[in-house]
Design an enzyme around this catalytic site. Sequence first.
Site, PDB file in Angstrom:
ATOM      1  N   CYS A  31      -3.157 -61.029  37.196  1.00 31.50           N
ATOM      2  CA  CYS A  31      -2.278 -59.912  37.593  1.00 31.50           C
ATOM      3  C   CYS A  31      -1.927 -59.052  36.390  1.00 31.50           C
ATOM      4  O   CYS A  31      -1.865 -57.817  36.483  1.00 31.50           O
ATOM      5  CB  CYS A  31      -0.975 -60.438  38.196  1.00 31.50           C
ATOM      6  SG  CYS A  31      -1.200 -61.423  39.668  1.00 31.50           S
TER       7      CYS A  31
HETATM    8  C1  BEZ Z   1      -3.193 -64.742  38.152  1.00 29.44           C
HETATM    9  O1  BEZ Z   1      -2.976 -63.564  38.417  1.00 29.44           O
HETATM   10  O2  BEZ Z   1      -3.839 -65.079  37.172  1.00 29.44           O
HETATM   11  C2  BEZ Z   1      -2.617 -65.823  39.009  1.00 29.44           C
HETATM   12  C3  BEZ Z   1      -2.042 -65.524  40.211  1.00 29.44           C
HETATM   13  C4  BEZ Z   1      -1.482 -66.518  40.942  1.00 29.44           C
HETATM   14  C5  BEZ Z   1      -1.496 -67.831  40.482  1.00 29.44           C
HETATM   15  C6  BEZ Z   1      -2.096 -68.125  39.276  1.00 29.44           C
HETATM   16  C7  BEZ Z   1      -2.651 -67.120  38.537  1.00 29.44           C
END
Ligand code: BEZ
Length: 255
Positions: A86
Site C-alpha cells: 500500500c
Molecule cells: C501490503 O500492502 O503490503 C499489505 C496489505 C495488507 C496486509 C499485509 C500487507
Amino acid sequence: MTPRIIPQMFRALGAAPRAAWSAQVPRAPAFLRPFSAQSEQPRLRLGSTAPNFTALTTKGEIDFHKFIGDKWTILFSHPADFTPVCTTELGAFSRLKNEFDKRGVQLIGLSANDLGSHDEWIKDINEVGSTKVQFPIIADADRKVAFLYDMVDQQDLDNIDKKGIAFTIRSVFIIDPNKKIRLTMMYPASTGRNSAEVLRVIDSLQTGDKKGVTTPIDWQVGDDVIVPPSVSTADAQKKFGEVREVKPYLRYTKI
Ligand code: BEZ
C-alpha cells in the site's frame, strides 16, 4: 519491510496471503461489522451510479457525491495503513498528480484505519515515495465504505463469523462526472496495482466519450482507434477521414 519480503513472509507462515496479513491487524468489534448484512449490499455494475456516502478523510469530512462534483474521480482502496505494498501504491499515485490533473481527474484513497493512523502513515509515504500526498484518504476503520463498494474478497466473507470483520482489498473505481461507475478493478492484497494502466483507461474512456470511438488491446494515446460497429464506414470517413478496414467489423482510424 519491503514488498519483496511479503511473499516470503506468507510462505514462512505456511498460509495464504490474506490469512497471513489478516492476522496482523486488530479486528473491529462485532457491532462494527457491516458485512453481516451482505444482502443489503448494492449491486455495482459498470454504468451504476456510484453510491453516495459521508466519511471522514484526511482532508475533512466529505459527502462523496458533492466531492465528485463534475469531475472524473478515482476511488481506490487499501487493506490497511503501514503496510508495504500500500505504501508503494500511494506514493506512486501521488507522484502522478500532474498526469491526473492534466486529465481533470481527482483521486481519493481509502484505507481501513482511523484518521490518526492515516496522518502518521502519510508522513512515511511522503518520505519513502519522495512525494507529498495531496489527495484525501478516507478513514474506513469500520469498513462502511468497503461494504458499500464490496471491496472485500470471498475468503474473508466466508470466515466472517470466526474471524470478524472482512478486510478491504485493492479496488479501483473510475467514476465519471455524471457519477456513473465506468471501470472497476479488483486486485488481491498481495498484488500492487499498475498506475500506468489506471491512466491508460482514463485516456481510453475520455477519448471514447469525446470522439465516439473504441480502443484496441494495449492502446495508448496516439495509436489508431476502432470505429465502433454502430457507425457506418461512410459516416466514419466523413468524421475522421481515412478508415482502414481489416474486416467489415474491424475498422481502424486515426483521431
Ligand atoms: C501490503 O500492502 O503490503 C499489505 C496489505 C495488507 C496486509 C499485509 C500487507
